[in-house]
Design a protein around this motif. Structure first.
Motif, PDB file in Angstrom:
ATOM      1  N   ALA B  58       0.858  -1.184   0.000  1.00 64.54           N
ATOM      2  CA  ALA B  58       0.000   0.000   0.000  1.00 64.54           C
ATOM      3  C   ALA B  58       0.897   1.238   0.000  1.00 64.54           C
ATOM      4  O   ALA B  58       2.116   1.141   0.126  1.00 64.54           O
ATOM      5  CB  ALA B  58      -0.884  -0.007   1.237  1.00 64.54           C
ATOM      6  N   ASP B  59       0.307   2.396  -0.135  1.00 61.66           N
ATOM      7  CA  ASP B  59       1.123   3.598  -0.104  1.00 61.66           C
ATOM      8  C   ASP B  59       0.300   4.825   0.217  1.00 61.66           C
ATOM      9  O   ASP B  59      -0.866   4.935  -0.162  1.00 61.66           O
ATOM     10  CB  ASP B  59       1.801   3.829  -1.460  1.00 61.66           C
ATOM     11  CG  ASP B  59       2.878   4.885  -1.346  1.00 61.66           C
ATOM     12  OD1 ASP B  59       3.662   4.798  -0.386  1.00 61.66           O
ATOM     13  OD2 ASP B  59       2.933   5.801  -2.169  1.00 61.66           O
ATOM     14  N   THR B  96       1.330   0.429  -5.011  1.00 60.70           N
ATOM     15  CA  THR B  96       0.279   1.436  -5.019  1.00 60.70           C
ATOM     16  C   THR B  96       0.865   2.770  -5.457  1.00 60.70           C
ATOM     17  O   THR B  96       1.967   3.124  -5.046  1.00 60.70           O
ATOM     18  CB  THR B  96      -0.293   1.607  -3.600  1.00 60.70           C
ATOM     19  OG1 THR B  96      -0.872   0.369  -3.214  1.00 60.70           O
ATOM     20  CG2 THR B  96      -1.330   2.715  -3.538  1.00 60.70           C
ATOM     21  N   VAL B 127      -4.737   4.286  -6.924  1.00 59.57           N
ATOM     22  CA  VAL B 127      -5.568   4.903  -5.890  1.00 59.57           C
ATOM     23  C   VAL B 127      -5.652   6.408  -6.105  1.00 59.57           C
ATOM     24  O   VAL B 127      -4.815   7.010  -6.778  1.00 59.57           O
ATOM     25  CB  VAL B 127      -5.069   4.614  -4.450  1.00 59.57           C
ATOM     26  CG1 VAL B 127      -5.037   3.112  -4.184  1.00 59.57           C
ATOM     27  CG2 VAL B 127      -3.714   5.246  -4.191  1.00 59.57           C
ATOM     28  N   HIS B 146     -13.811  14.243  -4.138  1.00 61.62           N
ATOM     29  CA  HIS B 146     -13.827  12.809  -4.464  1.00 61.62           C
ATOM     30  C   HIS B 146     -14.114  12.569  -5.957  1.00 61.62           C
ATOM     31  O   HIS B 146     -13.389  11.847  -6.644  1.00 61.62           O
ATOM     32  CB  HIS B 146     -14.887  12.135  -3.582  1.00 61.62           C
ATOM     33  CG  HIS B 146     -14.882  10.632  -3.604  1.00 61.62           C
ATOM     34  ND1 HIS B 146     -15.642   9.908  -4.492  1.00 61.62           N
ATOM     35  CD2 HIS B 146     -14.221   9.720  -2.850  1.00 61.62           C
ATOM     36  CE1 HIS B 146     -15.459   8.599  -4.273  1.00 61.62           C
ATOM     37  NE2 HIS B 146     -14.593   8.466  -3.271  1.00 61.62           N
ATOM     38  N   TYR B 150     -11.591  11.038  -9.146  1.00 61.53           N
ATOM     39  CA  TYR B 150     -11.820   9.926 -10.075  1.00 61.53           C
ATOM     40  C   TYR B 150     -11.799  10.386 -11.537  1.00 61.53           C
ATOM     41  O   TYR B 150     -11.365   9.649 -12.426  1.00 61.53           O
ATOM     42  CB  TYR B 150     -13.098   9.163  -9.723  1.00 61.53           C
ATOM     43  CG  TYR B 150     -12.843   8.097  -8.666  1.00 61.53           C
ATOM     44  CD1 TYR B 150     -12.151   6.926  -8.990  1.00 61.53           C
ATOM     45  CD2 TYR B 150     -13.248   8.264  -7.346  1.00 61.53           C
ATOM     46  CE1 TYR B 150     -11.886   5.956  -8.028  1.00 61.53           C
ATOM     47  CE2 TYR B 150     -12.987   7.303  -6.374  1.00 61.53           C
ATOM     48  CZ  TYR B 150     -12.304   6.149  -6.721  1.00 61.53           C
ATOM     49  OH  TYR B 150     -12.031   5.186  -5.777  1.00 61.53           O
ATOM     50  N   ALA B 218      -8.610  -0.192  -5.923  1.00 60.73           N
ATOM     51  CA  ALA B 218      -8.967  -0.528  -4.543  1.00 60.73           C
ATOM     52  C   ALA B 218      -9.960   0.433  -3.900  1.00 60.73           C
ATOM     53  O   ALA B 218      -9.994   0.571  -2.690  1.00 60.73           O
ATOM     54  CB  ALA B 218      -7.697  -0.607  -3.688  1.00 60.73           C
ATOM     55  N   SER B 220     -14.056   1.357  -3.375  1.00 59.69           N
ATOM     56  CA  SER B 220     -15.328   0.641  -3.517  1.00 59.69           C
ATOM     57  C   SER B 220     -16.547   1.548  -3.458  1.00 59.69           C
ATOM     58  O   SER B 220     -17.676   1.081  -3.384  1.00 59.69           O
ATOM     59  CB  SER B 220     -15.440  -0.452  -2.447  1.00 59.69           C
ATOM     60  OG  SER B 220     -14.400  -1.386  -2.595  1.00 59.69           O
ATOM     61  N   SER B 221     -16.379   2.837  -3.466  1.00 53.66           N
ATOM     62  CA  SER B 221     -17.516   3.765  -3.551  1.00 53.66           C
ATOM     63  C   SER B 221     -18.165   3.612  -4.923  1.00 53.66           C
ATOM     64  O   SER B 221     -17.670   2.892  -5.784  1.00 53.66           O
ATOM     65  CB  SER B 221     -17.029   5.201  -3.382  1.00 53.66           C
ATOM     66  OG  SER B 221     -16.187   5.528  -4.480  1.00 53.66           O
ATOM     67  N   ASN B 333     -12.243   8.327   2.186  1.00 53.01           N
ATOM     68  CA  ASN B 333     -12.491   6.952   1.782  1.00 53.01           C
ATOM     69  C   ASN B 333     -13.950   6.643   2.058  1.00 53.01           C
ATOM     70  O   ASN B 333     -14.331   6.300   3.176  1.00 53.01           O
ATOM     71  CB  ASN B 333     -11.561   6.052   2.601  1.00 53.01           C
ATOM     72  CG  ASN B 333     -11.630   4.610   2.170  1.00 53.01           C
ATOM     73  OD1 ASN B 333     -12.684   4.122   1.760  1.00 53.01           O
ATOM     74  ND2 ASN B 333     -10.519   3.927   2.276  1.00 53.01           N
ATOM     75  N   LYS B 334     -14.795   6.775   1.043  1.00 54.29           N
ATOM     76  CA  LYS B 334     -16.244   6.627   1.230  1.00 54.29           C
ATOM     77  C   LYS B 334     -16.634   5.202   1.605  1.00 54.29           C
ATOM     78  O   LYS B 334     -17.426   4.974   2.508  1.00 54.29           O
ATOM     79  CB  LYS B 334     -16.989   7.010  -0.047  1.00 54.29           C
ATOM     80  CG  LYS B 334     -17.027   8.512  -0.336  1.00 54.29           C
ATOM     81  CD  LYS B 334     -17.892   8.770  -1.572  1.00 54.29           C
ATOM     82  CE  LYS B 334     -17.804  10.232  -2.033  1.00 54.29           C
ATOM     83  NZ  LYS B 334     -18.658  11.141  -1.255  1.00 54.29           N
ATOM     84  N   SER B 335     -16.054   4.227   0.889  1.00 51.32           N
ATOM     85  CA  SER B 335     -16.521   2.855   1.090  1.00 51.32           C
ATOM     86  C   SER B 335     -16.139   2.338   2.471  1.00 51.32           C
ATOM     87  O   SER B 335     -16.900   1.614   3.101  1.00 51.32           O
ATOM     88  CB  SER B 335     -15.994   1.932  -0.011  1.00 51.32           C
ATOM     89  OG  SER B 335     -14.599   2.038  -0.152  1.00 51.32           O
TER      90      SER B 335
HETATM   91  C1  LIG Z   1      -6.931  -3.474   0.061  1.00 49.50           C
HETATM   92  C2  LIG Z   1      -6.980  -1.998  -0.103  1.00 49.50           C
HETATM   93  C3  LIG Z   1      -5.794  -1.312  -0.229  1.00 49.50           C
HETATM   94  C4  LIG Z   1      -5.783   0.064  -0.370  1.00 49.50           C
HETATM   95  N1  LIG Z   1      -4.602   0.670  -0.476  1.00 49.50           N
HETATM   96  C5  LIG Z   1      -4.575   2.003  -0.542  1.00 49.50           C
HETATM   97  C6  LIG Z   1      -3.335   2.644  -0.588  1.00 49.50           C
HETATM   98  O1  LIG Z   1      -2.298   2.018  -0.559  1.00 49.50           O
HETATM   99  N2  LIG Z   1      -3.317   3.987  -0.646  1.00 49.50           N
HETATM  100  C7  LIG Z   1      -4.446   4.737  -0.683  1.00 49.50           C
HETATM  101  O2  LIG Z   1      -4.363   5.952  -0.759  1.00 49.50           O
HETATM  102  N3  LIG Z   1      -5.651   4.139  -0.619  1.00 49.50           N
HETATM  103  C8  LIG Z   1      -5.726   2.801  -0.544  1.00 49.50           C
HETATM  104  N4  LIG Z   1      -6.927   2.195  -0.470  1.00 49.50           N
HETATM  105  C9  LIG Z   1      -8.102   3.048  -0.489  1.00 49.50           C
HETATM  106  C10 LIG Z   1      -8.753   3.198  -1.869  1.00 49.50           C
HETATM  107  O3  LIG Z   1      -7.951   2.823  -2.900  1.00 49.50           O
HETATM  108  C11 LIG Z   1      -9.292   4.543  -2.206  1.00 49.50           C
HETATM  109  O4  LIG Z   1      -8.322   5.501  -2.422  1.00 49.50           O
HETATM  110  C12 LIG Z   1     -10.213   4.972  -1.157  1.00 49.50           C
HETATM  111  O5  LIG Z   1     -10.880   3.863  -0.699  1.00 49.50           O
HETATM  112  C13 LIG Z   1     -11.197   5.949  -1.673  1.00 49.50           C
HETATM  113  O6  LIG Z   1     -11.967   5.292  -2.603  1.00 49.50           O
HETATM  114  P1  LIG Z   1     -13.522   5.030  -2.384  1.00 49.50           P
HETATM  115  O7  LIG Z   1     -14.010   6.272  -1.706  1.00 49.50           O
HETATM  116  O8  LIG Z   1     -13.934   4.819  -3.791  1.00 49.50           O
HETATM  117  O9  LIG Z   1     -13.702   3.790  -1.537  1.00 49.50           O
HETATM  118  C14 LIG Z   1      -6.980   0.800  -0.354  1.00 49.50           C
HETATM  119  C15 LIG Z   1      -8.194   0.107  -0.245  1.00 49.50           C
HETATM  120  C16 LIG Z   1      -8.199  -1.286  -0.129  1.00 49.50           C
HETATM  121  C17 LIG Z   1      -9.496  -1.993  -0.013  1.00 49.50           C
END
Ligand SMILES: Cc1cc2nc3c(=O)[nH]c(=O)nc-3n(C[C@H](O)[C@H](O)[C@H](O)COP(=O)(O)O)c2cc1C
Ligand SMILES: Cc1cc2nc3c(=O)[nH]c(=O)nc-3n(C[C@H](O)[C@H](O)[C@H](O)COP(=O)(O)O)c2cc1C
Lengths: 452, 452
Positions: B58-59, B96, B127, B146, B150, B218, B220-221, B333-335
């Motif tokens: 991750a990063d 990442t 990400v 957000h 994207y 990664a 999931s929103s 991070n919404k999801s």
């Molecule tokens: C397994 C996993 C690893 C992730 N690794 C990173 C990461 O390394 N760096 C990061 O900024 N976000 C990471 N995320 C978060 C998402 O990639 C994303 O940036 C964040 O969830 C916002 O997206 P969302 O609002 O669509 O869920 C990770 C999520 C998951 C499930």
């Protein structure tokens, strides 16, 4: 006298398939290995076998030169050096990176990571990038002005060094019992806000073995020298004559002294050593390479250095004087422009002759001879105060580096000018430079934010 | 039936000192090795011994979490993976990198370099970066919205894939005789001009073994799923229940099918396997880790995930319902916000209980048991259509990965669900994904510009 004579520093400037622009057509070169990590790992191991201070990769952010007639499309230096770090243990690892097209947080972090990965062997050749084709890959139609590039470089370095110092050496307490991993008072935000960058910090990498990577600089214009004098610990430079080289070294050292930096930076002119068992053999190799030059390629390179399109002009006459701009009018690589135009004027060379002269080292000094003669060329400049060491630019790789390590290095060692064994472990150790202290830290408060 | 059952894909998510937030206080962990390249090299070799598809880092672009009570300040993933590539030969290497705070030229180049260095094992977890502390390191006071993140990610990927395709596979002719190195007609400028980026190209790296790195996503929103459906080849996701996981997989696959991408992307939920010789032993380890949690750290993490400051509220009561925002109001991070708030509501957990539940996997599924039970947990979700494979998140490293490779992998192999030997060499081979064709090239003309 029983004290050891002053010691040379030697850096191997590595580039596929060697520094001569016709190297790729020579049977000894390996242009098919431009993206083969083992090629570079083996070269680094050769440099380490020769006890060289360091290896070095140049870098640009666009396809360089005309890809029709020279090798291009190789590997990004920082990534490559990490893979080289894994198979070497002593030789220093210097990567070029641009302050014009990077963000300081990313670059500070990558160099700190490489310094950890290599156990203290990272160095940074700080460049400002000279070409508009690079700007075109980063959202710009025009290139930033030369002076603005150096202003940005100065602020960039201020941010980067602040980030490297943002973790105190003793920040990590790792007290499992009480549950304290790091002391927040020893990890500080830098809160930088300047004309080019706003960076809060701290860095997300713990302080690295060398504190900062070795800081190298490679621009020789007025602004470039001033930057080197203030910030660089070593300077790469292209110099054609002993006289010019001594003048350059004196000028940079005087500027540095004026900033209270006596004895800094180390001056490392380039030298392209064309090595033969005898002088005649070396000259034959040089001629063979000149024969292999692609004239259109040379013409394009020369046009670029002189900032003027020379195609269509008679090859067997000097470039028309009225065509040439002044250094002031050049926005790319100012110092290389001046070196090449001076060389052409001084010796009254024709276009074809200039192309031949630039073939070996793109303006760096080229010396063809037996190993002792190469050693003489190195020793004479070293003793005359033109250099603290050299940037070794083999015309063909791997053979040119093998020849240097197997025949020239032992000669320099016999003369007492070069180490026979590494005495330290870090790149700073090799160059005899101190590890910077982390500057005083202030307290910070950080928000939690991890959801992977 | 004689056909082999569908095969699992397994990725090792590596993080010092393991995924449990109290791992660093446990005697089996090695938090002192956060910047030690050999620690990561050894973990990668363990994954390779287990024939895992890949390892993954991750990063983030800021110090994550509260450094007072958890490991931080480790190494940048791309640099680290290059050093790992040098000591492994099969396992895939996924880094990442953020599309919000990078330029596509740099990142396309680094992944192409890593793909060459590893002989086709590079993968990119794309990400968009969720935290304002990251924005603060890149000249911004506020985080990008957000949705804008994207949009930028979409254009970023368009530029990056264009750059990867800018060199045709057969661009390098290497004709020493005629003096033609590359065919300029097979290396094209991309001339990209969009709202976020203007990039001329071509890339300055030759086309790499995989063409493109494996593309992983990664988020999931709603926006994240849509991005995954259109572009990702594999998706990492955090899922608590089989029901939610199946619904997620169905939703993403249906979206992808609507874009003509049947069978893509591969769905890889996270699982934190707490492994013991017996179930009782595993539960004892889980309890031991819960005991070692630093409550302030857990509270800060939870506050961050729920986007509300919970400090001062009674630990033995549920978080006050009226405090919680809606997913719409969350810009990070919404999801993960939704996952955690649903979990808390569904089971009526107190703040302290939520912190314990999130300790192992920050919201990912945690399973404690004997090796067969872990294999059951994997197999049941796999057969139910919730997963094409798993993102393995050992609670403690290196012991948790050793246990998985030595005891769970053989069990999965006995069940015919997992390879006993690598059948291909690239990361795409391991995941059963094709190498993208380079898109048709146009001619370009390049200026010479090299003066090093
Ligand atoms: C397994 C996993 C690893 C992730 N690794 C990173 C990461 O390394 N760096 C990061 O900024 N976000 C990471 N995320 C978060 C998402 O990639 C994303 O940036 C964040 O969830 C916002 O997206 P969302 O609002 O669509 O869920 C990770 C999520 C998951 C499930
Ligand atoms: C040995 C040497 C190596 C150099 N390497 C690079 C390089 O890798 N990338 C680059 O953009 N410029 C490189 N340069 C050029 C300069 O660093 C600088 O960007 C350019 O010369 C403009 O500076 P100036 O006008 O002050 O001379 C190099 C110069 C020398 C002498």
């Amino acid at each position: 006298m029983s004290t050891e004579p002053r010691q040379l520093h030697l850096n191997a400037f590595l580039m596929t398939p060697g520094h001569h622009d016709a190297a790729w057509r020579h049977p000894d070169s390996q242009p098919h290995r431009a993206t083969d990590v083992t090629y570079f790992q083996q070269l680094a191991q050769t440099a380490e076998r020769g006890k060289l201070d360091s290896i070095f990769f140049a870098d640009g952010l666009a396809v360089w030169g005309r890809l029709r007639s020279n090798v291009s499309g190789g590997l990004e230096p920082l990534t490559l050096l990490a893979a080289i770090a894994a198979v070497t243990s002593r030789v220093g690892l210097i990567a070029t990176a641009s302050t014009t097209f990077n963000e300081p947080f990313h670059l500070a972090r990558k160099f700190a990571s490489l310094d950890h990965i290599s156990n203290g062997r990272a160095g940074w050749n700080i460049v400002t990038s000279g070409s508009v084709t690079e700007a075109n890959n980063f959202n710009l139609e025009e290139h930033l002005d030369h002076a603005v590039r150096y202003q940005r470089a100065t602020e960039f370095l201020e941010v980067a060094t602040g980030l490297w110092d943002s973790w105190a050496d003793d920040a990590v307490l790792l007290d499992k019992e009480s549950g304290v991993y790091a002391d927040p008072d020893r990890v500080r935000e830098i809160q930088h806000a300047g004309p080019f960058f706003q960076v809060r910090g701290p860095l997300n990498v713990q302080r690295s073995p060398q504190g900062w990577p070795l800081l190298v600089q490679a621009g020789s214009s007025e602004d470039g020298r001033e930057f080197a004098a203030r910030h660089a610990e070593a300077v790469f430079t292209a110099q054609q004559t002993l006289e010019d080289a001594v003048a350059f070294a004196k000028d940079v050292r005087a500027r540095a002294a004026a900033h209270g930096r006596d004895g800094l930076p180390l001056i490392l002119p380039g030298i392209c050593p064309i090595i033969g068992a005898t002088e005649a053999e070396a000259r034959a190799l040089e001629d063979e390479l000149t024969e292999l030059q692609v004239i259109d390629y040379g013409l394009a390179q020369l046009s670029n250095m002189l900032n003027v399109d020379l195609s269509g002009y008679p090859l067997d006459q000097p470039p028309p004087e009225h065509l040439l701009p002044t250094e002031q009018e050049v926005n790319g690589n100012k110092s290389r422009f001046t070196l090449v135009s001076d060389l052409a004027r001084r010796e009254g060379l024709t276009i074809r002759q200039i192309i031949a002269r630039l073939g070996g080292g793109r303006g760096h000094r080229v010396v063809a001879g037996a190993p002792e003669q190469i050693a003489d060329a190195i020793e004479s400049w070293f003793r005359a105060g033109a250099a603290d060491g050299f940037n070794i630019m083999p015309p063909i790789l791997p053979t040119g580096l093998d020849a240097f390590v197997d025949h020239v290095v032992p000669e320099l060692q016999r003369r007492g000018l070069f180490r026979t064994e590494y005495t330290g472990t870090t790149l700073r150790d090799h160059y005899g430079l101190p590890r910077p202290d982390a500057r005083s830290t202030e307290s910070e408060s950080l928000l939690a934010s991890s959801s992977l």
